[in-house]
Design a protein around this motif. Structure first.
Motif, short mmCIF file in Angstrom:
data_model
loop_
_atom_site.label_atom_id
_atom_site.label_comp_id
_atom_site.label_asym_id
_atom_site.label_seq_id
_atom_site.Cartn_x
_atom_site.Cartn_y
_atom_site.Cartn_z
N ASP A 3 16.02 -13.89 2.64
CA ASP A 3 17.47 -13.72 2.18
C ASP A 3 17.53 -14.50 0.85
O ASP A 3 17.14 -15.40 0.54
N ALA B 229 20.17 -5.46 3.76
CA ALA B 229 21.32 -5.77 4.69
C ALA B 229 22.02 -6.96 4.06
O ALA B 229 21.36 -7.35 3.13
N ILE B 230 22.89 -7.50 4.87
CA ILE B 230 23.79 -8.40 4.43
C ILE B 230 23.30 -9.79 5.61
O ILE B 230 23.14 -9.81 6.64
N GLU B 231 23.05 -10.63 4.83
CA GLU B 231 23.03 -12.02 5.72
C GLU B 231 24.46 -12.76 5.69
O GLU B 231 25.15 -12.76 4.87
N MET B 232 24.39 -13.09 7.34
CA MET B 232 25.78 -13.75 7.54
C MET B 232 25.38 -15.06 8.27
O MET B 232 24.14 -15.34 8.66
#
Lengths: 156, 156
Positions: free
Chosen positions: B131, B149-152
């Motif tokens: 990330d 993708a998106i890191e949350m």
């Protein structure tokens, strides 16, 4: 964490082989994972503890099952990473959450995420992270997560 | 992976306490990590192996050091995650890469990332993820990574 009536959450057991493999197939390629491989991975997961507390598992593979039939309805994992930063802090990684086709629309994904997040913070995490597609950001925001960075990958 | 002359890469050792803590401080909060805590985390990291091959470590904390002085110039880690998906596949997580202020501008970050990626694929990873902030995407693209993708996150 609230679970709809008729369901319970517990750690994965060897008997969950078929249900877990079928449920994960909703998410991605599982491939020809044999019962023997599954059982040896479950044994391995059960063998790795955290150093600050031997009662805490590094891998926390969890299933939501039907209380009557023990059928697997959802599966997910939180892996605890021992870091040096944040005074030897622990970061939780939520991975591979999937809800079975037969049990969708009952907020089981949200319930499982809540359970894994609680488990992570109770185990000492200073933060918990997960990666998701753009289209799932809203769902995770409702679960208390916020966007923080970009996930990048390299494949073999 | 090419390393500038005068440097070598090796696994973290207990003697690296001061250099590693100082280098990680470039990245984020390290806090009051004592030598004792550092040493016990290094012991813990050295004690966790993968089940498919006991010679493979789960944690691979690595440092680039000056060949003459053994001074820590960069630090990073790749953690191997045993999954069920992808036929019991292994996913590598690259974490906490930092280059010391005294050694920046020598492409040590790129060299360390290449080393950790090679180590991950040699250890059986089907993919390696990390990330990063938006501003570092270009750097990781040059290293063969692509956005996925998106890191949350959720904080305690």
């Amino acid at each position: 964490m609230t679970l709809p009536e008729g369901y319970k959450i517990r750690r994965i057991e060897k008997k969950d082989y078929e249900g877990v493999v079928e449920t994960l197939a909703v998410l991605t390629t599982v491939g020809n994972l044999t019962r023997e491989q599954f059982e040896s991975i479950v044994d391995y997961w059960n063998s790795v503890q955290m150093y600050h507390d031997k009662s805490i598992y590094k891998y926390n593979p969890s299933v939501i099952v039907d209380v009557n039939t023990d059928e697997v309805a959802a599966v997910g994992n939180i892996i605890l990473e021992q870091k040096l930063i944040h005074e030897g802090g622990i970061c939780g990684h939520i991975e591979d959450i999937a809800v079975s086709k037969n049990h969708q629309g009952k907020k089981l994904g949200k319930a499982l995420l809540g359970y894994l997040s609680d488990l992570g913070f109770q185990s000492g995490c200073y933060k918990i992270i997960l990666d998701c597609n753009e289209k799932n950001v809203k769902f995770y925001e409702k679960c208390g997560y916020s966007t923080t960075a970009i996930e990048m990958q390299k494949r073999k």
